[in-house]
Structures are given as C-alpha cells and as structure tokens.
Motif scaffolding. Structure first.
Motif, PDB file in Angstrom:
ATOM      1  N   TRP A 297       0.636  -0.999  -0.024  1.00  0.00           N
ATOM      2  CA  TRP A 297       0.238   0.224  -0.611  1.00  0.00           C
ATOM      3  C   TRP A 297       0.403   1.088   0.323  1.00  0.00           C
ATOM      4  N   PRO A 298       0.227   2.218  -1.002  1.00  0.00           N
ATOM      5  CA  PRO A 298      -1.100   2.845  -1.619  1.00  0.00           C
ATOM      6  C   PRO A 298      -0.418   1.737  -3.406  1.00  0.00           C
ATOM      7  N   ASP A 299      -1.755   1.456  -3.466  1.00  0.00           N
ATOM      8  CA  ASP A 299      -1.111   0.296  -5.170  1.00  0.00           C
ATOM      9  C   ASP A 299      -1.049   1.578  -5.792  1.00  0.00           C
ATOM     10  N   SER A 300       0.325   1.256  -6.589  1.00  0.00           N
ATOM     11  CA  SER A 300       0.463   2.158  -7.783  1.00  0.00           C
ATOM     12  C   SER A 300      -0.996   1.559  -8.980  1.00  0.00           C
ATOM     13  N   ARG A 301      -1.686   0.589  -9.093  1.00  0.00           N
ATOM     14  CA  ARG A 301      -2.809   0.148  -9.882  1.00  0.00           C
ATOM     15  C   ARG A 301      -4.048   1.053 -10.068  1.00  0.00           C
ATOM     16  N   VAL A 302      -3.700   1.932  -8.939  1.00  0.00           N
ATOM     17  CA  VAL A 302      -5.214   2.483  -8.071  1.00  0.00           C
ATOM     18  C   VAL A 302      -5.125   3.946  -8.138  1.00  0.00           C
ATOM     19  N   LYS A 303      -3.475   4.358  -7.748  1.00  0.00           N
ATOM     20  CA  LYS A 303      -3.107   5.510  -8.053  1.00  0.00           C
ATOM     21  C   LYS A 303      -3.420   6.066  -9.945  1.00  0.00           C
ATOM     22  N   SER A 304      -2.788   4.833 -10.176  1.00  0.00           N
ATOM     23  CA  SER A 304      -3.051   5.030 -12.130  1.00  0.00           C
ATOM     24  C   SER A 304      -4.279   4.720 -12.746  1.00  0.00           C
ATOM     25  N   GLY A 305      -5.127   4.848 -12.192  1.00  0.00           N
ATOM     26  CA  GLY A 305      -6.762   4.086 -12.482  1.00  0.00           C
ATOM     27  C   GLY A 305      -6.496   2.757 -13.528  1.00  0.00           C
ATOM     28  N   ASP A 306      -5.666   1.921 -13.354  1.00  0.00           N
ATOM     29  CA  ASP A 306      -5.529   0.636 -14.174  1.00  0.00           C
ATOM     30  C   ASP A 306      -6.534  -0.254 -14.206  1.00  0.00           C
ATOM     31  N   VAL A 307      -7.546  -0.122 -12.544  1.00  0.00           N
ATOM     32  CA  VAL A 307      -7.481  -0.986 -12.199  1.00  0.00           C
ATOM     33  C   VAL A 307      -9.229  -0.812 -11.196  1.00  0.00           C
ATOM     34  N   ASN A 308     -10.442  -1.435 -11.833  1.00  0.00           N
ATOM     35  CA  ASN A 308     -11.549  -0.971 -11.535  1.00  0.00           C
ATOM     36  C   ASN A 308     -11.708  -2.098 -10.096  1.00  0.00           C
ATOM     37  N   ALA A 309     -11.662  -1.489  -8.152  1.00  0.00           N
ATOM     38  CA  ALA A 309     -11.613  -2.401  -7.903  1.00  0.00           C
ATOM     39  C   ALA A 309     -11.970  -1.199  -6.296  1.00  0.00           C
ATOM     40  N   LEU A 310     -12.931  -2.044  -5.677  1.00  0.00           N
ATOM     41  CA  LEU A 310     -12.499  -1.183  -4.881  1.00  0.00           C
ATOM     42  C   LEU A 310     -11.090  -1.086  -3.769  1.00  0.00           C
ATOM     43  N   PHE A 311     -11.080  -0.284  -3.142  1.00  0.00           N
ATOM     44  CA  PHE A 311      -9.632  -0.030  -2.143  1.00  0.00           C
ATOM     45  C   PHE A 311      -9.789   0.598  -1.092  1.00  0.00           C
ATOM     46  N   PHE A 312      -8.677   0.502  -0.004  1.00  0.00           N
ATOM     47  CA  PHE A 312      -9.081   0.368   1.439  1.00  0.00           C
ATOM     48  C   PHE A 312      -8.040   2.031   1.852  1.00  0.00           C
ATOM     49  N   TRP A 313      -8.933   2.813   1.863  1.00  0.00           N
ATOM     50  CA  TRP A 313      -8.201   3.877   2.274  1.00  0.00           C
ATOM     51  C   TRP A 313      -8.709   5.150   3.911  1.00  0.00           C
ATOM     52  N   TRP A 314      -7.666   6.158   3.916  1.00  0.00           N
ATOM     53  CA  TRP A 314      -8.712   6.581   5.264  1.00  0.00           C
ATOM     54  C   TRP A 314      -8.594   8.252   4.320  1.00  0.00           C
TER      55      TRP A 314
ATOM     56  N   VAL B  67      -6.667   9.849  -7.639  1.00  0.00           N
ATOM     57  CA  VAL B  67      -7.878   9.546  -8.238  1.00  0.00           C
ATOM     58  C   VAL B  67      -8.983  10.138  -8.144  1.00  0.00           C
ATOM     59  N   GLY B  68      -8.732  11.219  -7.801  1.00  0.00           N
ATOM     60  CA  GLY B  68      -9.538  11.665  -7.662  1.00  0.00           C
ATOM     61  C   GLY B  68     -11.212  11.483  -6.527  1.00  0.00           C
ATOM     62  N   THR B  69     -12.527  12.308  -6.912  1.00  0.00           N
ATOM     63  CA  THR B  69     -13.456  12.297  -6.107  1.00  0.00           C
ATOM     64  C   THR B  69     -13.770  10.900  -5.836  1.00  0.00           C
ATOM     65  N   VAL B  70     -14.090  10.445  -4.261  1.00  0.00           N
ATOM     66  CA  VAL B  70     -14.085   8.650  -4.214  1.00  0.00           C
ATOM     67  C   VAL B  70     -15.332   8.478  -3.023  1.00  0.00           C
ATOM     68  N   ARG B  71     -16.309   7.808  -3.238  1.00  0.00           N
ATOM     69  CA  ARG B  71     -17.497   6.585  -2.984  1.00  0.00           C
ATOM     70  C   ARG B  71     -16.678   7.151  -1.194  1.00  0.00           C
ATOM     71  N   ARG B  72     -17.505   6.371  -0.494  1.00  0.00           N
ATOM     72  CA  ARG B  72     -16.835   5.716   0.661  1.00  0.00           C
ATOM     73  C   ARG B  72     -18.067   4.384   0.773  1.00  0.00           C
ATOM     74  N   LEU B  73     -18.424   2.865   0.431  1.00  0.00           N
ATOM     75  CA  LEU B  73     -18.552   1.924   0.967  1.00  0.00           C
ATOM     76  C   LEU B  73     -19.401   2.106   2.178  1.00  0.00           C
ATOM     77  N   LEU B  74     -20.565   2.157   2.960  1.00  0.00           N
ATOM     78  CA  LEU B  74     -21.028   2.104   4.205  1.00  0.00           C
ATOM     79  C   LEU B  74     -21.481   1.316   4.372  1.00  0.00           C
ATOM     80  N   PHE B  75     -21.866   0.553   5.908  1.00  0.00           N
ATOM     81  CA  PHE B  75     -22.199  -0.498   5.932  1.00  0.00           C
ATOM     82  C   PHE B  75     -23.296   0.157   7.298  1.00  0.00           C
ATOM     83  N   PRO B  76     -24.915  -0.512   7.790  1.00  0.00           N
ATOM     84  CA  PRO B  76     -24.690   0.534   8.957  1.00  0.00           C
ATOM     85  C   PRO B  76     -24.326   0.332  10.294  1.00  0.00           C
TER      86      PRO B  76
END
Length: 216
Positions: A47-64, A73-82
C-alpha cells in the motif's frame, strides 16, 4: 485472495477489494463480506497500490482520511454499512460496519504545573476538517518538490501565516498561579503571579479561582 462464498465457485464474478494489510481492517473486511454474502474477493497488497493511483484497475480499495496517497484518483465514495453493533460482533454477527475510531488527546496531569501555555495549547488546539484536507492537497501537490521534510514545511508555513489563530490557543491568564507561586499586585496595579519567597508556601487563593497565595 479471500473469496466470498457468494462467488468462490466463479471467482471472475467477484468484485476485487484491495486492502492495505491484514492489520488494517483486513480480517474485519473478510468477516463482513462473508456474513453479508457479498460477491467480493479480498486481497492484501503493498500500500498504496500503484494501479489504483494510475487508474489501471477497477476495484474497491482501502483508504482513510486524512491522507493524500490516492488524491490522484479524484473524488471517491465510501462503501458504508450499518453503524457498528458491538454486541452483534461479539456474538459473531458481522453485518454492521467496523468499530468506530475516535482521535483523542491525552496530556500528563503535571503539564500545567510545568507550563500553563503548553497545557493551554494542547487543550485549545483545534483544526477543522476543511483545513486538514487543505494540508493533504498541499502535500500531494508538492510531493515532487524534493523536500525531505515536506510535512514540517507545510506546518511551519501555516504557523507563520496564522499567528492570529494559534495565539488565541495560548493566552495565559496571569492570575492563574502555578504551585510555588502566589498572586501579587504589580507596579501598575495589575495582578500577576510571582514565585513565593523563601520560607513561604503556595496555597490556594480563597477568592480567586485557579490562583494561589504565598503564605508564611
């Protein structure tokens, strides 16, 4: 990879989830994915994953937040649970979000006796999320400047430009005396704290809250 029961028979159907490590909520993620039966595959990579940074992968990823590692990556949305349910998690029911984390301030109880200004600074220090995000954006934008201590540089620039803000954090009440001091009247008539003379003791002031007197 950990494959959810929902897609383990056909891994190509799994949504990839790139975590930062087992210790960074990795196992908790697997528990929620398994219990909720979501078609996801979880892995733990550098971490951080270079493929996420370059936009070469379509996946959920860990961030804080606060952090600037994935600003590209630009604007991101968080996957929320109850909201996290501690009792359910204790019983092995992992259908709610991870446990909450709260940033807290702790100070040794003796600090005010050593430096009231330092204690005031610690108590009153406040940084808004907007300002935190401005810091993150600055660190990202200037990360290629070659500054080996960029965090300190950005912090010092803010301190120099915002004296009117942080000065309010350390405004010392001159009538609040430390142990060993007593309240006296200065030459101009103002009250202030001074160290007690030899053969006297510093005791709590009977009428001024937080202050002290020198007594024989």
């Amino acid at each position: 990879w950990y494959y959810s029961p929902a897609c383990e028979d056909d891994p190509d159907r799994c949504i990839p989830v790139l975590m930062g490590g087992i210790g960074w909520l990795g196992l908790e993620t697997c528990r929620v994915v398994k219990y909720t039966n979501m078609p996801m595959a979880v892995t733990f990579l550098d971490w951080p994953d270079s493929r996420v940074k370059s936009g070469d992968v379509n996946a959920l990823f860990f961030w804080w937040r606060p952090d600037w590692s994935y600003n590209s990556v630009g604007t991101v949305r968080r996957l929320l649970f109850p909201k996290h349910n501690r009792q359910e998690w204790a019983n092995g029911v992992h259908r709610t979000d991870f446990p909450d984390f709260a940033l807290k301030k702790y100070m040794w109880h003796g600090v005010p006796e050593i430096s009231e200004a330092a204690a005031l600074m610690f108590r009153n220090f406040r940084i808004s999320w907007n300002l935190v995000n401005e810091f993150m954006d600055a660190l990202y934008a200037r990360s290629g400047d070659g500054d080996p201590d960029l965090k300190s540089t950005v912090a010092c620039e803010w301190v120099r430009a915002n004296e009117g803000v942080w000065r309010t954090w350390i405004q010392v009440d001159r009538t609040r005396c430390l142990v060993g001091q007593g309240l006296v009247e200065g030459q101009g008539g103002e009250q202030q704290c001074e160290w007690c003379p030899v053969a006297t003791e510093s005791v709590a002031h009977p009428t001024v809250a937080g202050s002290r007197l020198c007594r024989p």
